[in-house]
Design a protein around this motif. Structure first.
Motif, PDB file in Angstrom:
ATOM      1  N   ILE A 122      28.921 -22.912 -15.231  1.00  0.00           N
ATOM      2  CA  ILE A 122      28.112 -21.724 -14.939  1.00  0.00           C
ATOM      3  C   ILE A 122      28.402 -21.238 -13.522  1.00  0.00           C
ATOM      4  O   ILE A 122      28.456 -20.044 -13.253  1.00  0.00           O
ATOM      5  N   THR A 179      28.364 -22.406 -20.924  1.00  0.00           N
ATOM      6  CA  THR A 179      27.547 -22.165 -22.105  1.00  0.00           C
ATOM      7  C   THR A 179      26.170 -21.659 -21.688  1.00  0.00           C
ATOM      8  O   THR A 179      25.655 -22.024 -20.627  1.00  0.00           O
ATOM      9  N   TYR A 180      25.606 -20.812 -22.527  1.00  0.00           N
ATOM     10  CA  TYR A 180      24.221 -20.363 -22.327  1.00  0.00           C
ATOM     11  C   TYR A 180      23.426 -20.600 -23.609  1.00  0.00           C
ATOM     12  O   TYR A 180      22.407 -19.963 -23.847  1.00  0.00           O
ATOM     13  N   ILE A 231      18.145 -18.334 -16.418  1.00  0.00           N
ATOM     14  CA  ILE A 231      19.595 -18.570 -16.422  1.00  0.00           C
ATOM     15  C   ILE A 231      20.209 -18.061 -17.720  1.00  0.00           C
ATOM     16  O   ILE A 231      21.265 -17.415 -17.714  1.00  0.00           O
ATOM     17  N   LYS A 232      19.552 -18.318 -18.817  1.00  0.00           N
ATOM     18  CA  LYS A 232      20.091 -17.931 -20.121  1.00  0.00           C
ATOM     19  C   LYS A 232      20.149 -16.422 -20.291  1.00  0.00           C
ATOM     20  O   LYS A 232      21.119 -15.879 -20.855  1.00  0.00           O
ATOM     21  N   TYR A 233      19.122 -15.716 -19.812  1.00  0.00           N
ATOM     22  CA  TYR A 233      19.033 -14.271 -20.021  1.00  0.00           C
ATOM     23  C   TYR A 233      19.299 -13.453 -18.755  1.00  0.00           C
ATOM     24  O   TYR A 233      19.033 -12.249 -18.746  1.00  0.00           O
ATOM     25  N   ILE A 247      21.177 -27.988 -14.879  1.00  0.00           N
ATOM     26  CA  ILE A 247      21.210 -26.558 -14.580  1.00  0.00           C
ATOM     27  C   ILE A 247      20.513 -26.281 -13.249  1.00  0.00           C
ATOM     28  O   ILE A 247      21.004 -25.523 -12.414  1.00  0.00           O
ATOM     29  N   CYS A 254      22.610 -24.841 -10.118  1.00  0.00           N
ATOM     30  CA  CYS A 254      22.292 -23.422  -9.881  1.00  0.00           C
ATOM     31  C   CYS A 254      21.331 -23.204  -8.716  1.00  0.00           C
ATOM     32  O   CYS A 254      20.795 -22.111  -8.552  1.00  0.00           O
ATOM     33  N   PHE A 281      25.360 -15.213 -12.269  1.00  0.00           N
ATOM     34  CA  PHE A 281      25.326 -14.644 -13.621  1.00  0.00           C
ATOM     35  C   PHE A 281      26.613 -13.923 -14.017  1.00  0.00           C
ATOM     36  O   PHE A 281      26.640 -13.197 -15.010  1.00  0.00           O
ATOM     37  N   ASN A 294      27.595 -14.413 -17.515  1.00  0.00           N
ATOM     38  CA  ASN A 294      26.502 -14.276 -18.474  1.00  0.00           C
ATOM     39  C   ASN A 294      26.575 -12.902 -19.165  1.00  0.00           C
ATOM     40  O   ASN A 294      26.648 -11.878 -18.491  1.00  0.00           O
TER      41      ASN A 294
END
Length: 461
Positions: free
Chosen positions: A155, A190-191, A242-244, A303, A307, A330, A333
């Motif tokens: 990431i 990966t997310y 983090i994912k979005y 994460i 991060c 990001f 992302n």
């Protein structure tokens, strides 16, 4: 970039010397690790072995670990393997062998390796995985755990994976075995991770029925499990950031990795506490197993650690800082485009929808974003929130430190416009932060309250 060599080993006591070849290096050895080490000169080597190699002469599990580690150390020393700066990790295993019977959950091997590697591997790294000596479930679960850790590292870091395996050994003295590179790839992030739940431990089929209730009660009263339940929503909201690609959620609700690490360490301590060893009958039983919830905790820990960007962890960010965060955290992302779109919208509103007098009037004070956009306040909608990169107009405030919109320097404008979430919506209770949005429905004249972190948590599952 660090070079790290990882090798799962089976019963090394039965290995015979062969001649291994890798590129221009050829040498007799009982393990391929010697040749790979000479070739790549790793900064660190991790040897993964199972506790099933123990003779179970003690009912203390720490003695079992010491016994196996000591055997590995003696093997490396006595065979002159020249493996430098190595660490032996003794992992939980299952199966029936001449030296004893080991009962438990096979998948614990993966969870434990994920835990150990997440704590030991960080930053820009090139992992070299030697699967020559792994047996049964070790190769596939080791590979999976390494991939899972590396895809998180990627990431924010530069990460590579090279996998080795030799020709099969068929019992011939001084056989010549070539070591092959079966994978050599740059890892992409990966997310696809999900949120954490509250049940990282569970009893196994080998737990005496009369002890199940007592063990579960003890686990539920464990301080680390209690802290997990208290922190769960905040950790999941951070994971959602983090994912979005939600920069303001990240900066405002970041959960420090040390908090998550302490929870994980406590769970591991509890796991090893409930191991029963019968030295007379040579049987080891694990009363607890690590669940997929535990794996999610380790993912959250990793994460958070990778991060963590101190300069952005605060309650307000300038547009410039948000733009920088987009690039630093990001950039890979798929949702990061939403951030760019929001920043451009704010910039164009500032430049095109306001005259100098209006700018002067709203400058140097926090105002609701919806008023800045000259729109109405809306009910909270999680899809809308995500679509705006978390900078949704009804929950965000804006601060403009400029007296005019005639400024042509975009960077100066970005540095002098800040965003934050409404202070009155941020509530803190026992070190747990909540984000409660309040909306007055004009039709019903009723106040509606929305727990935004709870909504974020739900989208992870």
């Amino acid at each position: 970039m660090k070079n790290i060599l990882i090798a799962p080993w089976g019963n090394f006591k039965s290995w015979r010397e062969v001649e291994y070849t890798l590129g221009d290096i050829k040498k007799p050895s009982k393990t391929s690790v010697s040749v790979i080490s000479e070739k790549i000169k790793p900064d660190k080597t991790y040897i993964l072995v199972l506790d099933t190699l123990s003779n179970l002469n003690s009912d203390n599990y720490n003695d079992i670990v010491y016994e196996v580690k000591n055997d590995v150390e003696n093997f490396i020393k006595n065979e002159n393997l020249e493996i430098k700066n190595y660490e032996t990790i003794v992992c939980p295993g299952v199966g029936s062998f001449p030296n004893g019977k080991f009962l438990g959950n096979l998948r614990d091997y993966y969870s434990f390796i994920l835990y150990k590697l997440a704590k030991n591997i960080s930053g820009n790294v090139h992992i070299h995985l030697d699967l020559t000596h792994g047996i049964n479930y070790m190769p596939v679960l080791t590979y999976r755990a390494i991939r899972d850790v590396l895809e998180i590292l990627a990431i924010k870091n530069d990460v590579r994976l090279t996998v080795y395996n030799s020709d099969p050994y068929v019992g011939k003295d001084l056989a010549e075995l070539k070591i092959h590179i079966v994978e050599d790839s740059k890892i992409i992030p990966t997310y696809q991770f999900s949120g954490i739940q509250q049940n990282p431990l569970d009893t196994t089929e080998y737990t005496p029925k009369e002890k199940i209730g007592e063990i579960k009660k003890t686990i539920n009263q464990n301080n680390d499990i209690k802290n997990l339940k208290l922190s769960k929503q905040n950790i999941n909201a951070f994971l959602a950031s983090i994912k979005y690609a939600l920069p303001l959620i990240y900066s405002t609700f970041y959960v420090d990795y040390e908090i998550i690490e302490k929870i994980a360490d406590g769970i591991i301590d509890s796991y090893f506490k409930y191991i029963q060893i019968d030295t007379d009958n040579k049987i080891l039983k694990r009363y607890l197993k690590l669940t997929t919830d535990f794996d999610s905790i380790i993912v959250a820990y990793k994460i958070s650690k990778e991060c963590k960007l101190e300069k952005y962890i605060k309650n307000e960010l300038s547009l410039k800082e948000i733009d920088n965060l987009k690039e630093e955290l990001f950039k890979n992302n798929p949702y990061s485009s939403f951030i760019g779109r929001e920043l451009s919208t704010i910039y164009h509103i500032f430049k095109e929808k306001y005259n100098e007098e209006e700018i002067n009037k709203i400058s140097k004070s926090w105002i609701p974003m919806y008023k800045f956009r000259k729109e109405d306040k809306d009910k909270f909608n999680i899809r809308n929130f995500l679509a705006h990169g978390g900078l949704e107009k009804s929950v965000t405030e804006i601060y403009i430190n400029l007296d005019t919109n005639n400024e042509e320097d975009r960077e100066k404008i970005f540095n002098n416009i800040k965003l934050r979430y409404y202070k009155e919506f941020i509530k803190k209770d026992n070190n747990i932060v909540k984000f409660i949005y309040s909306y007055l429905d004009k039709k019903t004249n009723k106040e509606e309250k929305t727990n935004i972190l709870e909504k974020l948590e739900k989208v992870l599952f």
